[in-house]
Design a protein around this motif. Structure first.
Motif, short mmCIF file in Angstrom:
data_model
loop_
_atom_site.label_atom_id
_atom_site.label_comp_id
_atom_site.label_asym_id
_atom_site.label_seq_id
_atom_site.Cartn_x
_atom_site.Cartn_y
_atom_site.Cartn_z
N LEU A 89 0.83 -1.21 0.00
CA LEU A 89 0.00 0.00 0.00
C LEU A 89 0.86 1.26 0.00
O LEU A 89 0.50 2.27 -0.61
CB LEU A 89 -0.96 -0.02 1.19
CG LEU A 89 -1.99 -1.16 1.15
CD1 LEU A 89 -2.78 -1.21 2.46
CD2 LEU A 89 -2.92 -1.01 -0.04
N LEU A 90 2.02 1.20 0.65
CA LEU A 90 2.96 2.32 0.62
C LEU A 90 3.42 2.58 -0.82
O LEU A 90 3.43 3.72 -1.29
CB LEU A 90 4.16 2.01 1.52
CG LEU A 90 5.33 2.98 1.48
CD1 LEU A 90 4.92 4.37 1.94
CD2 LEU A 90 6.47 2.45 2.35
N GLY A 91 3.77 1.52 -1.53
CA GLY A 91 4.15 1.66 -2.94
C GLY A 91 3.01 2.23 -3.78
O GLY A 91 3.23 3.09 -4.64
N ALA A 92 1.79 1.78 -3.51
CA ALA A 92 0.63 2.29 -4.24
C ALA A 92 0.44 3.79 -3.97
O ALA A 92 0.16 4.56 -4.89
CB ALA A 92 -0.63 1.52 -3.84
N ALA A 93 0.62 4.20 -2.72
CA ALA A 93 0.47 5.62 -2.38
C ALA A 93 1.54 6.47 -3.07
O ALA A 93 1.26 7.57 -3.54
CB ALA A 93 0.52 5.80 -0.87
N LEU A 94 2.75 5.95 -3.16
CA LEU A 94 3.81 6.68 -3.87
C LEU A 94 3.49 6.82 -5.36
O LEU A 94 3.69 7.88 -5.95
CB LEU A 94 5.16 5.98 -3.66
CG LEU A 94 5.75 6.11 -2.26
CD1 LEU A 94 6.89 5.12 -2.07
CD2 LEU A 94 6.21 7.53 -2.00
N LEU A 95 3.00 5.74 -5.96
CA LEU A 95 2.64 5.80 -7.39
C LEU A 95 1.47 6.74 -7.65
O LEU A 95 1.48 7.50 -8.61
CB LEU A 95 2.32 4.40 -7.92
CG LEU A 95 3.52 3.50 -8.15
CD1 LEU A 95 3.07 2.09 -8.50
CD2 LEU A 95 4.41 4.07 -9.24
N THR A 96 0.45 6.72 -6.78
CA THR A 96 -0.68 7.62 -6.99
C THR A 96 -0.27 9.07 -6.74
O THR A 96 -0.78 9.98 -7.40
CB THR A 96 -1.91 7.25 -6.11
OG1 THR A 96 -1.55 7.28 -4.73
CG2 THR A 96 -2.46 5.88 -6.50
N ALA A 97 0.67 9.30 -5.83
CA ALA A 97 1.19 10.66 -5.62
C ALA A 97 1.88 11.15 -6.89
O ALA A 97 1.63 12.28 -7.35
CB ALA A 97 2.15 10.69 -4.44
N ALA A 98 2.74 10.31 -7.47
CA ALA A 98 3.44 10.70 -8.70
C ALA A 98 2.46 10.95 -9.83
O ALA A 98 2.58 11.93 -10.58
CB ALA A 98 4.45 9.61 -9.09
N ASP A 99 1.46 10.08 -9.97
CA ASP A 99 0.46 10.24 -11.03
C ASP A 99 -0.34 11.54 -10.83
O ASP A 99 -0.58 12.27 -11.79
CB ASP A 99 -0.48 9.04 -11.02
CG ASP A 99 -1.54 9.11 -12.09
OD1 ASP A 99 -1.18 9.18 -13.29
OD2 ASP A 99 -2.74 9.08 -11.73
N SER A 100 -0.71 11.84 -9.61
CA SER A 100 -1.47 13.07 -9.33
C SER A 100 -0.64 14.31 -9.58
O SER A 100 -1.13 15.30 -10.12
CB SER A 100 -1.98 13.06 -7.88
OG SER A 100 -2.91 12.05 -7.70
N LEU A 101 0.64 14.28 -9.18
CA LEU A 101 1.52 15.42 -9.43
C LEU A 101 1.68 15.65 -10.94
O LEU A 101 1.69 16.79 -11.40
CB LEU A 101 2.88 15.21 -8.77
CG LEU A 101 2.92 15.31 -7.25
CD1 LEU A 101 4.30 14.92 -6.72
CD2 LEU A 101 2.54 16.70 -6.78
N GLY A 102 1.81 14.55 -11.71
CA GLY A 102 1.91 14.68 -13.17
C GLY A 102 0.65 15.29 -13.76
O GLY A 102 0.73 16.15 -14.64
N ALA A 103 -0.52 14.86 -13.27
CA ALA A 103 -1.78 15.43 -13.77
C ALA A 103 -1.91 16.89 -13.38
O ALA A 103 -2.39 17.72 -14.18
CB ALA A 103 -2.96 14.63 -13.21
N ALA A 104 -1.47 17.24 -12.19
CA ALA A 104 -1.54 18.65 -11.76
C ALA A 104 -0.63 19.52 -12.62
O ALA A 104 -1.00 20.64 -13.00
CB ALA A 104 -1.13 18.76 -10.29
N ARG A 105 0.53 19.01 -12.97
CA ARG A 105 1.47 19.75 -13.81
C ARG A 105 0.90 19.97 -15.23
O ARG A 105 1.09 21.02 -15.82
CB ARG A 105 2.79 18.99 -13.89
CG ARG A 105 3.96 19.80 -14.34
CD ARG A 105 5.30 19.08 -14.23
NE ARG A 105 5.28 18.00 -13.27
CZ ARG A 105 5.59 16.73 -13.57
NH1 ARG A 105 5.95 16.39 -14.76
NH2 ARG A 105 5.53 15.79 -12.65
N ARG A 106 0.20 18.95 -15.73
CA ARG A 106 -0.36 19.06 -17.09
C ARG A 106 -1.56 20.01 -17.15
O ARG A 106 -1.86 20.54 -18.21
CB ARG A 106 -0.78 17.68 -17.60
CG ARG A 106 0.40 16.77 -17.93
CD ARG A 106 -0.03 15.47 -18.59
NE ARG A 106 -0.83 14.61 -17.73
CZ ARG A 106 -0.33 13.75 -16.82
NH1 ARG A 106 0.97 13.67 -16.65
NH2 ARG A 106 -1.14 13.00 -16.12
N SER A 107 -2.24 20.19 -16.01
CA SER A 107 -3.46 21.04 -16.05
C SER A 107 -3.17 22.49 -15.74
O SER A 107 -2.13 22.93 -15.46
CB SER A 107 -4.50 20.51 -15.07
OG SER A 107 -4.05 20.58 -13.74
#
Length: 155
Positions: A137-155
């Motif tokens: 779950l820690l790994g999943a949280a790190l991946l979702t953080a990276a994905d969210s940061l990427g989406a925030a950067r694109r918007s």
């Protein structure tokens, strides 16, 4: 130079979506259970053995502490799920979950019941095995953080 889109990209996109939904659902569900008396009792060995949580338990009592943890988990799960609407908030929720999972993994060291008595330090009990899954779950949280940061950067 433009990057070619591949089926592996599609699979990764589906995988991260499934991972985000599963992570948010797990955290929300577990957070909701913190309002049940049996869960207060189940958490007792963890909170009484933890230097941080034992102090909070003394101040708040077992039931209020569990409710505070539940509200925190429900908040984090909701933020993680909010990525389509609020990617920055979702990143904050994911980073909060990283902290939460690091905290629960610390229970492996502080909770004697996490180890199988008489079998050595590396022999986990059922409780220890339950806690160990938080590495995933820690790994999943790190991946979702990276994905969210990427989406925030694109918007």
């Amino acid at each position: 130079m433009a990057r070619r889109h591949t089926s592996a990209d599609d699979l990764a996109s589906v995988g991260i979506s499934v991972l985000r939904c599963a992570l948010a659902t797990n955290i929300l569900w577990i957070g909701a259970l913190k309002f049940k008396q049996y869960e207060v009792e189940n958490d007792e060995p963890l909170v009484t053995s933890s230097p941080l949580f034992s102090r909070l338990r003394q101040k708040l009592g077992a039931q209020k502490l569990n409710r505070l943890i539940g509200v925190t988990e429900i908040t984090l799960g909701s933020l993680i799920a909010a990525k389509p609407l609020a990617p920055r908030a979702s990143a904050i929720g994911s980073f909060g979950a990283v902290g939460m999972f690091l905290t629960t993994l610390s229970f492996l060291a502080t909770t004697p019941e996490a180890r199988q008595e008489g079998q050595g330090r590396l022999s986990l009990s059922q409780l220890g095995q339950f806690l160990l899954k938080d590495t995933v779950l820690l790994g999943a949280a790190l991946l979702t953080a990276a994905d969210s940061l990427g989406a925030a950067r694109r918007s």
